[in-house]
Design a protein around this motif. Structure first.
Motif, PDB file in Angstrom:
ATOM      1  N   TYR A 184       0.841  -1.196   0.000  1.00 44.69           N
ATOM      2  CA  TYR A 184       0.000   0.000   0.000  1.00 44.69           C
ATOM      3  C   TYR A 184       0.876   1.246   0.000  1.00 44.69           C
ATOM      4  O   TYR A 184       1.945   1.269   0.586  1.00 44.69           O
ATOM      5  CB  TYR A 184      -0.906   0.008   1.228  1.00 44.69           C
ATOM      6  CG  TYR A 184      -1.914  -1.111   1.213  1.00 44.69           C
ATOM      7  CD1 TYR A 184      -3.130  -0.935   0.594  1.00 44.69           C
ATOM      8  CD2 TYR A 184      -1.628  -2.340   1.791  1.00 44.69           C
ATOM      9  CE1 TYR A 184      -4.062  -1.956   0.556  1.00 44.69           C
ATOM     10  CE2 TYR A 184      -2.541  -3.362   1.761  1.00 44.69           C
ATOM     11  CZ  TYR A 184      -3.754  -3.175   1.146  1.00 44.69           C
ATOM     12  OH  TYR A 184      -4.672  -4.184   1.108  1.00 44.69           O
ATOM     13  N   ASP A 185       0.353   2.283  -0.652  1.00 43.57           N
ATOM     14  CA  ASP A 185       1.080   3.543  -0.637  1.00 43.57           C
ATOM     15  C   ASP A 185       0.702   4.341   0.611  1.00 43.57           C
ATOM     16  O   ASP A 185       0.211   3.787   1.577  1.00 43.57           O
ATOM     17  CB  ASP A 185       0.826   4.328  -1.926  1.00 43.57           C
ATOM     18  CG  ASP A 185      -0.636   4.692  -2.113  1.00 43.57           C
ATOM     19  OD1 ASP A 185      -1.478   4.194  -1.351  1.00 43.57           O
ATOM     20  OD2 ASP A 185      -0.930   5.481  -3.018  1.00 43.57           O
ATOM     21  N   SER A 186       0.857   5.605   0.597  1.00 46.50           N
ATOM     22  CA  SER A 186       0.693   6.481   1.764  1.00 46.50           C
ATOM     23  C   SER A 186      -0.638   6.265   2.473  1.00 46.50           C
ATOM     24  O   SER A 186      -1.673   6.025   1.840  1.00 46.50           O
ATOM     25  CB  SER A 186       0.779   7.931   1.296  1.00 46.50           C
ATOM     26  OG  SER A 186       0.479   8.793   2.362  1.00 46.50           O
ATOM     27  N   ASP A 187      -0.605   6.390   3.787  1.00 48.09           N
ATOM     28  CA  ASP A 187      -1.799   6.215   4.606  1.00 48.09           C
ATOM     29  C   ASP A 187      -2.246   7.543   5.196  1.00 48.09           C
ATOM     30  O   ASP A 187      -2.886   7.586   6.228  1.00 48.09           O
ATOM     31  CB  ASP A 187      -1.490   5.204   5.718  1.00 48.09           C
ATOM     32  CG  ASP A 187      -2.733   4.650   6.368  1.00 48.09           C
ATOM     33  OD1 ASP A 187      -3.766   4.605   5.693  1.00 48.09           O
ATOM     34  OD2 ASP A 187      -2.661   4.290   7.551  1.00 48.09           O
ATOM     35  N   ILE A 188      -1.924   8.643   4.546  1.00 50.33           N
ATOM     36  CA  ILE A 188      -2.225   9.972   5.070  1.00 50.33           C
ATOM     37  C   ILE A 188      -3.724  10.271   5.050  1.00 50.33           C
ATOM     38  O   ILE A 188      -4.206  11.079   5.836  1.00 50.33           O
ATOM     39  CB  ILE A 188      -1.429  11.049   4.304  1.00 50.33           C
ATOM     40  CG1 ILE A 188      -1.499  12.408   4.996  1.00 50.33           C
ATOM     41  CG2 ILE A 188      -1.927  11.194   2.893  1.00 50.33           C
ATOM     42  CD1 ILE A 188      -0.535  12.539   6.106  1.00 50.33           C
ATOM     43  N   ALA A 189      -4.483   9.618   4.179  1.00 53.24           N
ATOM     44  CA  ALA A 189      -5.918   9.880   4.079  1.00 53.24           C
ATOM     45  C   ALA A 189      -6.648   9.527   5.366  1.00 53.24           C
ATOM     46  O   ALA A 189      -7.656  10.156   5.699  1.00 53.24           O
ATOM     47  CB  ALA A 189      -6.521   9.118   2.904  1.00 53.24           C
ATOM     48  N   THR A 190      -6.144   8.544   6.094  1.00 53.22           N
ATOM     49  CA  THR A 190      -6.767   8.193   7.368  1.00 53.22           C
ATOM     50  C   THR A 190      -6.673   9.369   8.342  1.00 53.22           C
ATOM     51  O   THR A 190      -7.656   9.719   8.997  1.00 53.22           O
ATOM     52  CB  THR A 190      -6.089   6.954   7.970  1.00 53.22           C
ATOM     53  OG1 THR A 190      -6.227   5.873   7.047  1.00 53.22           O
ATOM     54  CG2 THR A 190      -6.702   6.576   9.296  1.00 53.22           C
ATOM     55  N   GLY A 191      -5.513   9.981   8.420  1.00 61.58           N
ATOM     56  CA  GLY A 191      -5.343  11.149   9.286  1.00 61.58           C
ATOM     57  C   GLY A 191      -6.195  12.326   8.848  1.00 61.58           C
ATOM     58  O   GLY A 191      -6.780  13.028   9.687  1.00 61.58           O
ATOM     59  N   PHE A 192      -6.284  12.547   7.547  1.00 61.10           N
ATOM     60  CA  PHE A 192      -7.133  13.624   7.039  1.00 61.10           C
ATOM     61  C   PHE A 192      -8.596  13.356   7.377  1.00 61.10           C
ATOM     62  O   PHE A 192      -9.336  14.264   7.756  1.00 61.10           O
ATOM     63  CB  PHE A 192      -6.973  13.782   5.529  1.00 61.10           C
ATOM     64  CG  PHE A 192      -5.682  14.415   5.102  1.00 61.10           C
ATOM     65  CD1 PHE A 192      -4.963  15.242   5.941  1.00 61.10           C
ATOM     66  CD2 PHE A 192      -5.187  14.185   3.835  1.00 61.10           C
ATOM     67  CE1 PHE A 192      -3.782  15.826   5.537  1.00 61.10           C
ATOM     68  CE2 PHE A 192      -3.998  14.761   3.415  1.00 61.10           C
ATOM     69  CZ  PHE A 192      -3.299  15.587   4.269  1.00 61.10           C
ATOM     70  N   GLY A 193      -9.032  12.110   7.216  1.00 61.96           N
ATOM     71  CA  GLY A 193     -10.417  11.762   7.515  1.00 61.96           C
ATOM     72  C   GLY A 193     -10.743  11.924   8.991  1.00 61.96           C
ATOM     73  O   GLY A 193     -11.805  12.447   9.347  1.00 61.96           O
TER      74      GLY A 193
END
Length: 184
Positions: free
Chosen positions: A46-55
């Motif tokens: 998987y690539d970056s998991d930054i969307a979880t933090g944004f969500g």
């Protein structure tokens, strides 16, 4: 009279939540299958998991915005009774719609964040089907952003209607006591 400072604070919180939800949609993780060094197994990368933090950030900012509005209006049901009229009816209708859209936005943001954080960890043998590298569906965070925007607008109108019904200077037409002033 509605507090302009409160309206601006809630607007800023909602705009931050909207921006984070849009950023989460743009940066949601994607998965690809890779083969190990011996070519016996395939696994997901998987690539970056930054969307979880944004969500989660959007979730928290929207929650803070809703708390500020509800504390300022005493959640519509606490405090002194509102003056009867169109502003009270409008405030009641907007209160209900505000909570419905808030709930939908929070569910979209939380479900998208949880699903984005989930990564399959298993491997499959080379001759079997490749593993499913499941990710959050496209549009979950976008739906959350749309409902954040709708909640922003409705909560602002709710607070203004509530303030109008709460601060109206016109007295209630009915008497609360027995009118005996003319008799001496």
């Amino acid at each position: 009279m509605a507090s302009k400072l409160l309206i601006v604070i809630v607007l800023i919180l909602d705009l931050i939540a909207f921006g984070l939800a849009v950023a989460a949609e743009q940066r949601r993780s994607t998965g690809t299958t890779k083969q190990d060094g011996e070519d016996n197994y395939q696994y997901c990368v998987y690539d970056s998991d930054i969307a979880t933090g944004f969500g989660v950030g959007a979730f928290l900012f929207l929650l803070a915005s809703q708390v500020v509005i509800m504390v300022a209006s005493r959640c519509f049901c606490c405090g002194k009774a509102l003056n009867p009229g169109g502003s009270r009816a409008c405030a009641l209708l907007l209160f209900i719609i505000c909570w419905v859209t808030f709930f939908i936005a929070e569910v979209c943001l939380l479900a998208g964040s949880v699903r984005n954080a989930y990564h399959t960890k298993y491997r499959s043998k080379f001759f079997e089907d490749p593993p499913s590298c499941e990710t959050v569906r496209k549009g979950v965070f976008a739906a959350g952003a749309a409902f954040v925007f709708v909640t922003c607008i409705i909560s602002e109108f709710y607070y203004v209607s509530f303030s109008r019904a709460n601060g109206s200077s016109r007295p209630y037409g009915g008497e609360t006591g027995v009118g005996m002033g003319a008799y001496k």
